[in-house]
Design an enzyme around this catalytic site. Structure first.
Site, mmCIF file in Angstrom:
data_model
loop_
_atom_site.group_PDB
_atom_site.id
_atom_site.type_symbol
_atom_site.label_atom_id
_atom_site.label_comp_id
_atom_site.label_asym_id
_atom_site.label_seq_id
_atom_site.Cartn_x
_atom_site.Cartn_y
_atom_site.Cartn_z
ATOM 1 N N GLY A 12 0.842 -1.059 -0.024
ATOM 2 C CA GLY A 12 0.128 -0.046 0.017
ATOM 3 C C GLY A 12 0.975 1.172 0.066
ATOM 4 N N ASN A 13 1.933 1.156 0.764
ATOM 5 C CA ASN A 13 2.984 2.439 0.790
ATOM 6 C C ASN A 13 3.499 2.575 -0.615
ATOM 7 O OD1 ASN A 13 2.637 3.452 3.245
ATOM 8 N ND2 ASN A 13 3.562 1.521 4.091
ATOM 9 N N LYS A 130 -2.465 -3.448 16.135
ATOM 10 C CA LYS A 130 -2.359 -2.858 14.951
ATOM 11 C C LYS A 130 -2.877 -1.333 15.020
ATOM 12 C CE LYS A 130 -1.453 -2.500 10.515
ATOM 13 N NZ LYS A 130 0.025 -2.938 9.998
ATOM 14 N N LYS A 215 -1.672 -8.060 4.930
ATOM 15 C CA LYS A 215 -1.775 -8.226 3.246
ATOM 16 C C LYS A 215 -0.797 -9.418 2.566
ATOM 17 C CE LYS A 215 1.528 -5.786 1.110
ATOM 18 N NZ LYS A 215 2.563 -6.233 0.336
ATOM 19 N N LYS A 278 6.516 -10.379 5.838
ATOM 20 C CA LYS A 278 6.764 -10.751 4.458
ATOM 21 C C LYS A 278 7.701 -12.174 4.353
ATOM 22 C CE LYS A 278 6.992 -5.824 2.515
ATOM 23 N NZ LYS A 278 6.160 -5.641 3.433
#
Length: 316
Positions: A12-13, A130, A215, A278
């Site tokens: 998203g970034n 979060k 994500k 990740k």
């Protein structure tokens, strides 16, 4: 012979270059830079499903909602996720449509608003962690906590923020539709922002929950679900690095599943809020039968697939 399947996870970034380029148009242009490289993958014979982050975009919606709260209802977090899936999907679809035309390719992209089931008893619901939304002072944070049931926490001296759970994704609700669209030749954009988190009751009825699914974990689950052999995680750096941020930082060209597990277990290489998830996502993907994962930045996707840069992770 069927094309090989891949999932590309866009951060998203990566749609926001810096604080001076945050408008919808700026994000569209940034999405276009990534889409060109994805279109090249498809031209080279990959069937691609795309997922994306949405953290900054959800933050913008929440802030608009807060500012308009004196006139309009506020937007629930699960609806924010749905909104961003549509908006970011639109930007990706249109860019890909134009890229396919430039490349002379008869391909089409479609966005699926995607729910992802999480377990109602996931331990994350007992430990919301979060941060989402804007910073606020302590008085406002406690007012929201007491009046609306928010969980709040101080954010490293920058004020107080709402915190929500980040449960583990267990099932992509629209998985059948996604597989059918891919098999029919569509480039499918789905599972944006980790998917809209939902829980099922005893009768199988679904209900949205105020949570954020990582994500990359959801992208890895998507890759497994559609039988992809390749997972590409597009991020802000060209390569994964050991001892990131230290003078002895060292980039990694290639590592095995066992090496990735070992480096992650050491706890000093991959930050929890950035590279750590990740690597966890890649580990899960390879353990479930994936054949290769690549981590790099958008402009180097093609070179990374050719082994010229990026970090490639493979089974043992």
């Amino acid at each position: 012979m069927a094309n090989r399947k891949a999932v590309v996870a866009i951060g998203g970034n990566s749609l926001i270059k810096d604080r001076y380029h945050q408008t919808v148009r700026d994000q569209y242009i940034a999405a276009g830079e990534t889409c060109w490289h994805i279109a090249a993958m498809i031209r080279d014979g990959w069937d691609v499903a795309i997922t994306h982050g949405n953290g900054p975009q959800v933050g913008f919606i929440l802030r608009r909602s807060e500012l308009a709260a004196h006139e309009l209802h506020e937007v629930p977090l699960d609806a924010c996720g749905a909104d961003t899936q549509g908006a970011i999907g639109y930007a990706l679809q249109q860019n890909l449509h134009n890229d396919f035309a430039r490349l002379g390719m008869d391909r089409h992209a479609v966005t699926v608003v995607t729910q992802v089931e999480v377990a109602a008893d996931d331990p994350a619901f007992q430990r919301p962690s979060k941060p989402i939304g804007s910073s606020m002072d302590q008085a406002e944070a406690f007012r929201r906590r007491d009046g609306e049931g928010w969980h709040v926490a101080e954010d490293a001296g920058r004020g107080w923020r709402r915190v929500v759970p980040s449960p583990v994704p267990i099932r992509i609700v629209e998985e059948g539709s996604i597989r059918s669209l891919i098999d029919a030749g569509f480039v499918v954009i789905s599972t944006g922002g980790g998917g809209i988190p939902v829980v099922a009751d005893a009768d199988g009825n679904l209900q949205g929950v105020a949570a954020v699914i990582d994500k990359d974990l959801a992208g890895a689950l998507l890759a497994t679900t559609i039988g992809a052999e390749l997972l590409v995680i597009s991020t802000a750096v060209e390569q994964v690095a050991l001892r990131f941020g230290r003078p002895d930082q060292a980039g990694i060209d290639r590592m095995t599943l066992a090496e990735a597990k070992g480096f992650l277990a050491e706890g000093t290489h991959f930050a929890e809020g950035s590279m750590g998830p990740k690597i966890q996502a890649v580990i899960g993907f390879l353990e479930r039968g994936g054949r290769r994962a690549v981590i790099t930045n958008p402009e180097n996707v093609e070179r990374a697939l050719a082994g010229e840069t990026g970090t490639t992770i493979v089974p043992d």
